[in-house]
Design an enzyme around this catalytic site. Structure first.
Site, short mmCIF file in Angstrom:
data_model
loop_
_atom_site.label_atom_id
_atom_site.label_comp_id
_atom_site.label_asym_id
_atom_site.label_seq_id
_atom_site.Cartn_x
_atom_site.Cartn_y
_atom_site.Cartn_z
N PHE A 1 4.13 -0.75 -13.21
CA PHE A 1 4.97 -1.91 -12.78
C PHE A 1 5.37 -1.54 -11.24
O PHE A 1 5.80 -2.34 -10.55
CB PHE A 1 6.17 -2.09 -13.79
N LYS B 1 -5.96 -5.45 -14.76
CA LYS B 1 -4.95 -5.57 -15.85
C LYS B 1 -3.66 -5.18 -15.23
O LYS B 1 -3.38 -3.86 -15.45
CB LYS B 1 -5.45 -4.91 -17.07
N GLU C 1 2.35 -6.16 -17.13
CA GLU C 1 3.03 -7.18 -17.65
C GLU C 1 4.51 -7.41 -17.26
O GLU C 1 5.11 -8.40 -17.65
CB GLU C 1 2.84 -7.27 -19.16
N ARG C 2 5.10 -6.51 -16.72
CA ARG C 2 6.62 -6.60 -16.18
C ARG C 2 6.64 -7.16 -14.95
O ARG C 2 7.64 -7.96 -14.66
CB ARG C 2 6.99 -5.30 -16.12
N SER D 1 1.86 5.93 -16.90
CA SER D 1 2.65 7.44 -17.44
C SER D 1 1.62 8.20 -17.85
O SER D 1 0.52 7.85 -18.35
CB SER D 1 3.72 6.86 -18.40
N CYS E 1 6.39 7.12 -8.15
CA CYS E 1 5.50 8.47 -8.73
C CYS E 1 5.58 9.52 -7.62
O CYS E 1 5.48 10.48 -8.14
CB CYS E 1 4.38 8.26 -9.23
N GLU F 1 10.09 13.31 -17.01
CA GLU F 1 10.37 12.26 -15.98
C GLU F 1 11.37 11.23 -16.38
O GLU F 1 11.19 10.32 -16.99
CB GLU F 1 8.77 11.55 -15.76
P1 NAD Z 1 2.99 2.68 -18.53
O1 NAD Z 1 2.04 3.91 -18.54
O2 NAD Z 1 4.14 2.30 -19.27
O3 NAD Z 1 2.17 1.44 -18.07
C1 NAD Z 1 0.75 1.51 -17.00
C2 NAD Z 1 -0.02 0.38 -17.57
O4 NAD Z 1 -0.57 0.85 -18.86
C3 NAD Z 1 0.43 -0.87 -17.74
O5 NAD Z 1 -0.79 -1.94 -17.29
C4 NAD Z 1 0.57 -1.17 -19.11
O6 NAD Z 1 0.25 -2.64 -19.73
C5 NAD Z 1 -0.66 -0.29 -19.79
N1 NAD Z 1 0.06 0.26 -21.13
C6 NAD Z 1 1.21 0.58 -21.48
N2 NAD Z 1 1.32 1.08 -22.72
C7 NAD Z 1 0.00 1.06 -23.20
C8 NAD Z 1 -0.60 1.44 -24.30
N3 NAD Z 1 0.10 1.96 -25.35
N4 NAD Z 1 -1.89 1.41 -24.54
C9 NAD Z 1 -2.74 1.03 -23.46
N5 NAD Z 1 -2.15 0.35 -22.18
C10 NAD Z 1 -0.79 0.68 -22.23
O7 NAD Z 1 3.49 2.92 -17.04
P2 NAD Z 1 4.59 2.15 -16.17
O8 NAD Z 1 5.85 2.21 -16.83
O9 NAD Z 1 4.18 0.89 -15.85
O10 NAD Z 1 4.57 3.00 -14.64
C11 NAD Z 1 5.46 4.08 -14.55
C12 NAD Z 1 4.67 5.14 -14.72
O11 NAD Z 1 3.53 5.15 -13.74
C13 NAD Z 1 5.40 6.42 -14.21
O12 NAD Z 1 5.20 7.43 -15.11
C14 NAD Z 1 4.83 6.81 -12.93
O13 NAD Z 1 4.96 8.19 -12.63
C15 NAD Z 1 3.71 6.73 -13.02
N6 NAD Z 1 2.76 6.34 -11.82
C16 NAD Z 1 1.83 7.17 -11.37
C17 NAD Z 1 1.37 6.95 -10.21
C18 NAD Z 1 0.23 8.10 -9.66
O14 NAD Z 1 -0.56 7.76 -8.67
N7 NAD Z 1 0.24 9.39 -10.13
C19 NAD Z 1 1.72 6.14 -9.21
C20 NAD Z 1 2.60 5.10 -9.82
C21 NAD Z 1 3.15 5.16 -10.79
#
Ligand code: NAD
Length: 499
Positions: free
Chosen positions: A149, A173, A176-177, A226, A281, A384
């Site tokens: 998101f 994909k 969804e937020r 994450s 991140c 985090e």
């Molecule tokens: P998230 O892991 O909750 O979601 C990321 C994606 O995974 C979304 O598209 C979501 O729909 C999907 N998802 C969520 N739960 C799932 C599940 N149980 N099974 C399958 N798919 C699922 O992350 P977020 O809250 O959207 O983003 C924040 C996180 O992303 C933070 O931890 C941040 O550090 C990280 N991030 C990392 C980088 C990097 O390059 N390392 C860059 C940006 C963000």
């Protein structure tokens, strides 16, 4: 209420699964739209259609594909404000910050204009008598991008640009937020000349993601989010024989040496720690001053700067430093972690717990917090937080500071602030973290370098954007070609070495 469906075969279509999720305005706490959550059947149909469209796109010459990227650059610039507005409205970040989100994605599309050069193969003339050998980079077919998101323009563009320029079809994909910006980007791709079906934006949650992971047609998965989800996606995608690169969470340390310019360091920390409400991140979430005196001087400089931060909705214009966090659940999680920090003995020198914004009482706003005397065993150090909370860990020496960053399970970004070239050089060389800043707090590499963390911040072999992205979204085929001057000697039965 606005209904957000999917982008399939060049048009917006409604979801058919019967499931949807609320999309909030984080500043007011109101539900402003509903996004469809795709079923496995919807995802499989979109993948099958993408596979058909990919055939002609993959066979299109690279220069023509690059021209689509060139047109896309112009269109993103044209619609910069519209895209940024869509981001601010659903994510909550300030308008200038949302433009930065678009800009850092746009730069990767600019880089992708050079795809023909990056896709050039290798050639060995006369590898043997009458034999030439050449390697070519070919697209994988249908690939997927699953994005978080916090950068709804930048990270989808990091995935789409290289994948499409290399001749693949992409299933995106998004989170969804905040699904609106990726849908607008898909429309711009079409306007830029991308054939229908080559980019499919399928909104959804775990069901849609699992459908990608289990679909045999999907050849590669690029994920950002994450760490627990990154690990899950990496293991399931690779177990199913796919290529995967999965980038995860972070806990970025900034080391402040006694000789650092303390005003510069404090300004950098405030921007890197609290910008975008800490939902980056590459945010700095741990400050590590070296020596008690450095720590005292740093805290003295930080406190008034943090207390002066302006928190508000993006509609308040440029007069806001950061906005709300993305959901009520994110806010509750941050508040819970702050309480654990207090309970476990950290010193809360800036206490944002009572923060309230008049007129926005139902918004997901969190005040700025600064902790001092945090220790490595505390939850606020290990986890985090992804909110406007900066932790200070006092280190007695440079080696202790370096060891803290090295021992942390995350390894996305880090920075050192110093005037000493020797210390900076030693730090950059020894640290086990993917992206390092020297007097630069958020060292996000530019589009023509690559982006990726180490340790639990990244799973897979290749980084995002830059030349690595073209390696990830293509595979090499090597041809050994012999054009004999006369076929007259009969069969050869030995395994031949080149002579
Ligand atoms: P998230 O892991 O909750 O979601 C990321 C994606 O995974 C979304 O598209 C979501 O729909 C999907 N998802 C969520 N739960 C799932 C599940 N149980 N099974 C399958 N798919 C699922 O992350 P977020 O809250 O959207 O983003 C924040 C996180 O992303 C933070 O931890 C941040 O550090 C990280 N991030 C990392 C980088 C990097 O390059 N390392 C860059 C940006 C963000």
């Amino acid at each position: 209420m606005e209904q957000i469906g999917h982008w399939i075969d060049g048009k917006r279509v409604a979801g058919t699964s019967g499931r949807s999720a609320d999309v909030f305005n984080p500043a007011t706490g109101e539900v402003q739209a509903q996004v469809a959550l795709a079923s496995k059947a919807e995802m499989d149909a979109a993948v099958a259609s993408a596979a058909k469209a990919q055939k002609a796109w993959g066979a299109t010459n690279p220069q023509r594909r690059a021209r689509v990227m060139m047109a896309l650059v112009g269109l993103i610039n044209r619609d910069m404000d519209k895209l940024a507005e869509a981001i601010s409205r659903e994510h909550g970040k300030t308008f200038p910050d949302a433009k930065g989100d678009v800009q850092r994605g746009l730069e990767v599309i600019e880089f992708c204009i050079g795809a023909p050069h990056l896709l050039k193969g290798e050639f060995t003339d006369s590898a043997g008598p009458g034999i030439d050998m050449y390697s070519m980079r070919q697209p994988l077919g249908v690939v997927a991008g699953i994005t978080p998101f916090n950068f709804p323009a930048m990270i989808p563009l990091w995935k789409m640009g290289p994948a499409l320029a290399a001749g693949n079809a992409m299933i995106l994909k998004p989170s969804e937020r905040d699904p609106s910006c990726p849908m607008l980007l898909a429309e711009l791709c079409q306007e830029a000349g991308l054939p229908d079906g080559v980019l499919q934006v399928i909104n959804g949650d775990k069901e849609a993601v699992d459908a990608i992971l289990d679909n045999d047609t999907v050849q590669a998965v690029g994920f950002v989010g994450s760490t627990p989800i990154a690990q899950y996606i990496y293991s399931r995608a690779t177990a199913n024989g796919k290529r995967a690169q999965c980038f995860g969470g972070a806990k970025n340390h900034m080391i402040i040496m006694p000789d650092a310019d303390m005003d510069l360091a404090a300004d950098a920390l405030v921007g890197a720690g609290y910008g975008a409400a800490g939902e980056r991140c590459m945010a700095i979430s741990v400050a590590v001053p070296v020596g008690e005196e450095t720590a005292d001087r740093l805290i003295e400089k930080l406190v008034p700067r943090i207390e002066a931060l302006k928190v508000g909705p993006y509609t308040a214009g440029n007069d806001v430093d950061f906005g709300p966090v993305v959901t009520a659940a994110a806010k509750a999680n941050i508040e819970r972690l702050v309480e654990t920090g207090v309970a476990q003995g950290a010193e809360l020198v800036v206490d944002g717990r009572d923060f309230k914004l008049q007129g926005y009482e139902d918004g997901f706003f969190v005040g700025a917090h600064l902790f001092d005397r945090v220790t490595p065993d505390m939850d606020i150090y290990r986890t985090e937080i992804f909110g406007p909370v900066l932790s200070t860990v006092r280190a007695a020496s440079y080696e202790e500071a370096l060891g803290l960053a090295m021992d942390h399970e995350y390894g996305n970004g880090t920075a050192i602030f110093t005037r000493d070239g020797d210390a900076a050089r030693d730090f950059a060389s020894r640290i086990n973290i993917g992206m390092v800043g020297i007097n630069v707090p958020i060292p996000v590499p530019l589009a023509y370098h690559t982006f990726g963390g180490w340790k639990k911040s990244g799973f897979g072999d290749l980084n995002q954007h830059g030349p690595d992205a073209f390696r990830f979204y293509t595979r090499t085929k090597t041809v050994t070609a012999r054009w004999p001057s006369g076929i007259k000697d009969g069969g050869e039965f030995n395994f031949k070495a080149m002579e």
